[in-house]
Write a protein that holds these residues in place. Sequence first.
Motif, PDB file in Angstrom:
ATOM      1  N   GLN A   1       0.831  -1.205   0.000  1.00  0.00           N
ATOM      2  CA  GLN A   1       0.000   0.000   0.000  1.00  0.00           C
ATOM      3  C   GLN A   1       0.865   1.254   0.000  1.00  0.00           C
ATOM      4  O   GLN A   1       0.594   2.212  -0.731  1.00  0.00           O
ATOM      5  CB  GLN A   1      -0.924   0.003   1.223  1.00  0.00           C
ATOM      6  N   VAL A   2       1.914   1.240   0.827  1.00  0.00           N
ATOM      7  CA  VAL A   2       2.839   2.381   0.875  1.00  0.00           C
ATOM      8  C   VAL A   2       3.481   2.592  -0.493  1.00  0.00           C
ATOM      9  O   VAL A   2       3.517   3.710  -1.024  1.00  0.00           O
ATOM     10  CB  VAL A   2       3.932   2.155   1.947  1.00  0.00           C
ATOM     11  N   GLY A   3       3.979   1.504  -1.079  1.00  0.00           N
ATOM     12  CA  GLY A   3       4.614   1.601  -2.390  1.00  0.00           C
ATOM     13  C   GLY A   3       3.652   2.085  -3.458  1.00  0.00           C
ATOM     14  O   GLY A   3       4.027   2.878  -4.338  1.00  0.00           O
ATOM     15  N   ALA A   4       2.408   1.632  -3.381  1.00  0.00           N
ATOM     16  CA  ALA A   4       1.409   2.036  -4.372  1.00  0.00           C
ATOM     17  C   ALA A   4       1.105   3.525  -4.263  1.00  0.00           C
ATOM     18  O   ALA A   4       1.016   4.227  -5.277  1.00  0.00           O
ATOM     19  CB  ALA A   4       0.133   1.220  -4.188  1.00  0.00           C
ATOM     20  N   VAL A   5       0.950   4.011  -3.034  1.00  0.00           N
ATOM     21  CA  VAL A   5       0.664   5.438  -2.843  1.00  0.00           C
ATOM     22  C   VAL A   5       1.809   6.282  -3.393  1.00  0.00           C
ATOM     23  O   VAL A   5       1.592   7.261  -4.118  1.00  0.00           O
ATOM     24  CB  VAL A   5       0.425   5.757  -1.349  1.00  0.00           C
TER      25      VAL A   5
END
Length: 201
Positions: free
Chosen positions: A166-170
Amino acid sequence: MEGTSSDNLLNKFFKSDMIKLDRFDSTNFTRWKDKLLFLLMELGVAYLLADNLPKIPEPSDGESDEIKASHKKREEDEVRCRGFILNALSDRLYDLFRSLKSPQEIWKALENKYMSEKQGTDRFFTMKFFEFQMLDNKSVMNQVDELLLLVSRLKDLSIEVSDQLQVGAVIAKLPSTWNDYWKKLLHTPETFTIDQLTKHI
């Protein structure tokens, strides 16, 4: 809708803090199913949905009082369980499934219809997640919320998206005007959770 006592008991559970169960309207079937199954377990009638449930034998004159009582309880549980499931459906779906006579039939029909639809929904939300891209002319935080809503919908479908993903996607989906910011984040040795990252944005 049928079964006044069933209605009252079901409504009591709907309003309790123990479980929040919205009436099923053909969306989020997996989540609704899990919650309803928990409710039926609490009410002691979930056993009726087992695949290997033995059929109720036809009553006979030579039955003992114990067998008659067991037979009566099974019939009452069938009525209650059917009522609970039907009353946990939206009015439209209630009308659609009320012709089915047993809770097992209703449960199987719901699974057959909505579990197959879930497969297409899985692909749809997975595609939406990967294709999601933030725009410069919209609030970044609002768009982060939209992305995390997709993550929540995937979780409802039993598709887990790890915190780090999720962090990487954001970071990867930030708009072009945020290039310097996301480059800084990529090179920082600090590890962020998604909650920590959203506080930085």
